[in-house]
Design a protein around this motif. Structure first.
Motif, PDB file in Angstrom:
ATOM      1  N   VAL A  63      18.500 -40.838  -9.040  1.00 52.34           N
ATOM      2  CA  VAL A  63      17.521 -40.691  -8.218  1.00 52.34           C
ATOM      3  C   VAL A  63      17.239 -39.231  -8.078  1.00 52.34           C
ATOM      4  O   VAL A  63      18.046 -38.427  -8.085  1.00 52.34           O
ATOM      5  CB  VAL A  63      17.651 -41.341  -6.900  1.00 52.34           C
ATOM      6  N   PHE A  64      16.165 -38.899  -7.759  1.00 49.30           N
ATOM      7  CA  PHE A  64      15.657 -37.649  -7.449  1.00 49.30           C
ATOM      8  C   PHE A  64      15.614 -37.841  -5.801  1.00 49.30           C
ATOM      9  O   PHE A  64      15.056 -38.687  -5.193  1.00 49.30           O
ATOM     10  CB  PHE A  64      14.169 -37.187  -7.779  1.00 49.30           C
ATOM     11  N   ARG A  65      15.841 -36.832  -4.976  1.00 51.96           N
ATOM     12  CA  ARG A  65      16.020 -36.551  -3.840  1.00 51.96           C
ATOM     13  C   ARG A  65      15.346 -35.076  -3.280  1.00 51.96           C
ATOM     14  O   ARG A  65      15.795 -34.142  -3.880  1.00 51.96           O
ATOM     15  CB  ARG A  65      17.427 -36.796  -3.046  1.00 51.96           C
ATOM     16  N   PRO A  66      14.442 -35.167  -2.244  1.00 48.79           N
ATOM     17  CA  PRO A  66      13.903 -33.700  -1.945  1.00 48.79           C
ATOM     18  C   PRO A  66      14.984 -33.030  -1.454  1.00 48.79           C
ATOM     19  O   PRO A  66      16.118 -33.526  -0.653  1.00 48.79           O
ATOM     20  CB  PRO A  66      12.845 -34.128  -1.012  1.00 48.79           C
ATOM     21  N   ASP A  67      15.123 -31.798  -1.536  1.00 48.31           N
ATOM     22  CA  ASP A  67      16.246 -31.003  -1.047  1.00 48.31           C
ATOM     23  C   ASP A  67      15.690 -29.861  -0.075  1.00 48.31           C
ATOM     24  O   ASP A  67      15.288 -28.761  -0.480  1.00 48.31           O
ATOM     25  CB  ASP A  67      17.015 -30.120  -2.143  1.00 48.31           C
ATOM     26  N   GLY A  68      15.234 -30.338   0.937  1.00 53.58           N
ATOM     27  CA  GLY A  68      14.524 -29.595   1.959  1.00 53.58           C
ATOM     28  C   GLY A  68      12.979 -29.822   1.995  1.00 53.58           C
ATOM     29  O   GLY A  68      12.301 -30.782   1.300  1.00 53.58           O
ATOM     30  N   PRO A  69      12.079 -29.279   3.001  1.00 52.51           N
ATOM     31  CA  PRO A  69      10.968 -29.466   2.968  1.00 52.51           C
ATOM     32  C   PRO A  69      10.069 -28.893   1.914  1.00 52.51           C
ATOM     33  O   PRO A  69      10.603 -27.900   1.339  1.00 52.51           O
ATOM     34  CB  PRO A  69      10.393 -29.028   4.398  1.00 52.51           C
ATOM     35  N   VAL A  70       8.832 -29.188   1.850  1.00 49.50           N
ATOM     36  CA  VAL A  70       7.918 -28.771   1.036  1.00 49.50           C
ATOM     37  C   VAL A  70       7.288 -27.399   1.427  1.00 49.50           C
ATOM     38  O   VAL A  70       6.933 -27.369   2.682  1.00 49.50           O
ATOM     39  CB  VAL A  70       6.731 -29.633   0.862  1.00 49.50           C
ATOM     40  N   SER A  71       7.116 -26.424   0.758  1.00 51.75           N
ATOM     41  CA  SER A  71       6.671 -25.118   1.305  1.00 51.75           C
ATOM     42  C   SER A  71       5.365 -24.956   0.423  1.00 51.75           C
ATOM     43  O   SER A  71       5.219 -25.450  -0.662  1.00 51.75           O
ATOM     44  CB  SER A  71       7.758 -23.987   0.892  1.00 51.75           C
ATOM     45  N   VAL A  72       4.346 -24.672   1.377  1.00 50.31           N
ATOM     46  CA  VAL A  72       2.739 -24.311   0.676  1.00 50.31           C
ATOM     47  C   VAL A  72       2.452 -22.897   1.043  1.00 50.31           C
ATOM     48  O   VAL A  72       2.791 -22.503   1.920  1.00 50.31           O
ATOM     49  CB  VAL A  72       2.106 -25.468   1.519  1.00 50.31           C
ATOM     50  N   ASN A  73       1.783 -22.493   0.072  1.00 49.49           N
ATOM     51  CA  ASN A  73       1.179 -21.054   0.165  1.00 49.49           C
ATOM     52  C   ASN A  73      -0.075 -21.185  -0.564  1.00 49.49           C
ATOM     53  O   ASN A  73      -0.377 -21.245  -1.849  1.00 49.49           O
ATOM     54  CB  ASN A  73       2.069 -20.069  -0.431  1.00 49.49           C
ATOM     55  N   ASP A  74      -1.136 -21.562   0.111  1.00 50.44           N
ATOM     56  CA  ASP A  74      -2.555 -21.588  -0.444  1.00 50.44           C
ATOM     57  C   ASP A  74      -2.574 -22.949  -1.254  1.00 50.44           C
ATOM     58  O   ASP A  74      -2.692 -23.905  -1.017  1.00 50.44           O
ATOM     59  CB  ASP A  74      -2.878 -20.449  -0.979  1.00 50.44           C
ATOM     60  N   ASP A  75      -2.720 -22.705  -2.564  1.00 53.09           N
ATOM     61  CA  ASP A  75      -2.902 -23.745  -3.419  1.00 53.09           C
ATOM     62  C   ASP A  75      -1.531 -23.949  -4.357  1.00 53.09           C
ATOM     63  O   ASP A  75      -1.696 -24.689  -5.387  1.00 53.09           O
ATOM     64  CB  ASP A  75      -4.042 -23.674  -4.386  1.00 53.09           C
ATOM     65  N   LEU A  76      -0.528 -23.525  -3.826  1.00 59.82           N
ATOM     66  CA  LEU A  76       0.713 -23.541  -4.490  1.00 59.82           C
ATOM     67  C   LEU A  76       1.781 -24.408  -3.603  1.00 59.82           C
ATOM     68  O   LEU A  76       1.768 -23.988  -2.457  1.00 59.82           O
ATOM     69  CB  LEU A  76       1.393 -22.178  -4.783  1.00 59.82           C
ATOM     70  N   GLY A  77       2.547 -25.302  -4.074  1.00 60.38           N
ATOM     71  CA  GLY A  77       3.386 -26.065  -3.602  1.00 60.38           C
ATOM     72  C   GLY A  77       4.940 -25.712  -4.118  1.00 60.38           C
ATOM     73  O   GLY A  77       5.193 -25.427  -5.543  1.00 60.38           O
ATOM     74  N   HIS A  78       5.969 -25.804  -3.354  1.00 64.87           N
ATOM     75  CA  HIS A  78       7.387 -25.868  -3.887  1.00 64.87           C
ATOM     76  C   HIS A  78       8.311 -26.961  -3.023  1.00 64.87           C
ATOM     77  O   HIS A  78       8.149 -27.157  -1.923  1.00 64.87           O
ATOM     78  CB  HIS A  78       7.796 -24.324  -3.527  1.00 64.87           C
ATOM     79  N   LEU A  79       9.045 -27.429  -3.746  1.00 69.50           N
ATOM     80  CA  LEU A  79       9.909 -28.483  -3.504  1.00 69.50           C
ATOM     81  C   LEU A  79      11.016 -28.618  -4.284  1.00 69.50           C
ATOM     82  O   LEU A  79      11.187 -28.530  -5.397  1.00 69.50           O
ATOM     83  CB  LEU A  79       9.243 -29.740  -3.271  1.00 69.50           C
ATOM     84  N   GLY A  80      12.351 -28.360  -3.644  1.00 73.12           N
ATOM     85  CA  GLY A  80      13.433 -28.369  -4.288  1.00 73.12           C
ATOM     86  C   GLY A  80      14.142 -29.843  -4.295  1.00 73.12           C
ATOM     87  O   GLY A  80      13.429 -30.683  -3.387  1.00 73.12           O
ATOM     88  N   PHE A  81      14.738 -30.149  -5.122  1.00 75.30           N
ATOM     89  CA  PHE A  81      15.140 -31.484  -5.542  1.00 75.30           C
ATOM     90  C   PHE A  81      16.802 -31.414  -6.013  1.00 75.30           C
ATOM     91  O   PHE A  81      17.160 -30.525  -6.402  1.00 75.30           O
ATOM     92  CB  PHE A  81      14.459 -32.353  -6.634  1.00 75.30           C
ATOM     93  N   GLN A  82      17.172 -32.717  -5.559  1.00 75.40           N
ATOM     94  CA  GLN A  82      18.667 -33.000  -6.065  1.00 75.40           C
ATOM     95  C   GLN A  82      18.462 -34.418  -6.824  1.00 75.40           C
ATOM     96  O   GLN A  82      17.659 -35.061  -6.886  1.00 75.40           O
ATOM     97  CB  GLN A  82      19.476 -33.363  -4.899  1.00 75.40           C
ATOM     98  N   TYR A  83      19.388 -34.135  -8.231  1.00 73.02           N
ATOM     99  CA  TYR A  83      19.262 -35.581  -9.097  1.00 73.02           C
ATOM    100  C   TYR A  83      20.689 -35.805  -9.441  1.00 73.02           C
ATOM    101  O   TYR A  83      21.588 -34.992  -9.811  1.00 73.02           O
ATOM    102  CB  TYR A  83      18.577 -34.755 -10.399  1.00 73.02           C
ATOM    103  N   GLY A  84      20.942 -37.167  -9.287  1.00 72.48           N
ATOM    104  CA  GLY A  84      21.982 -37.718  -9.754  1.00 72.48           C
ATOM    105  C   GLY A  84      22.123 -39.228  -9.725  1.00 72.48           C
ATOM    106  O   GLY A  84      21.241 -39.807  -9.023  1.00 72.48           O
ATOM    107  N   PRO A  85      23.245 -40.038  -9.639  1.00 72.64           N
ATOM    108  CA  PRO A  85      23.524 -41.333  -9.425  1.00 72.64           C
ATOM    109  C   PRO A  85      23.195 -41.620  -7.810  1.00 72.64           C
ATOM    110  O   PRO A  85      23.640 -40.938  -7.063  1.00 72.64           O
ATOM    111  CB  PRO A  85      24.825 -41.542  -9.652  1.00 72.64           C
ATOM    112  N   ALA A  86      22.471 -42.833  -7.600  1.00 71.55           N
ATOM    113  CA  ALA A  86      22.043 -43.170  -6.148  1.00 71.55           C
ATOM    114  C   ALA A  86      23.509 -43.359  -5.506  1.00 71.55           C
ATOM    115  O   ALA A  86      24.328 -43.822  -5.859  1.00 71.55           O
ATOM    116  CB  ALA A  86      21.328 -44.380  -6.143  1.00 71.55           C
TER     117      ALA A  86
END
Length: 123
Positions: free
Chosen positions: A67-90
């Motif tokens: 599964v993917f899990r968010p790693d922190g909040p979404v960052s937004v700058n105008d029309d750009l978005g950033h989201l860190g993720f973690q990935y591995g077994p549930a």
């Protein structure tokens, strides 16, 4: 539907790449990506909503219990978005971490960049 950049970033991770049901994943894909979206992965580029959907399906098939899990909040700058993720077994520590950066326009993602920042080998 009026998707904000933050909504699009979360939906990209959770409603597409984390969604095991093909019909729900397909519906989300149609709602959040431009038809001519370009997705840059470290080793390939997908050019179209259809190509992105096919690649998302491939990734799900490679590790269906991961599964993917968010790693922190979404960052937004105008029309750009950033989201860190973690990935591995549930329910276990992540095997990989990374980030998605997206350029959004008119309520959809038009360009997506995925960076893998760390890969740990499972014991």
């Amino acid at each position: 539907m009026n998707n904000t950049v933050a909504d699009l970033m979360r939906r990209n991770l959770l409603d597409v790449f984390n969604e095991p049901d093909p019909e729900r994943r397909s519906a989300a894909t149609a709602q959040i990506y431009a038809e001519d979206v370009v997705w840059h992965e470290p080793d390939r580029v997908a050019r179209s909503r259809e190509a992105l959907a096919e690649r998302a399906t491939e990734l799900r098939a490679q590790a269906p219990d991961w599964v993917f899990r968010p790693d922190g909040p979404v960052s937004v700058n105008d029309d750009l978005g950033h989201l860190g993720f973690q990935y591995g077994p549930a329910g276990q520590p992540p095997v990989a971490t990374g980030m998605d950066i997206a350029h959004c326009k008119d309520g959809v993602i038009v360009e997506l960049y995925t960076f893998v920042t760390e890969v740990r080998h499972p014991s």
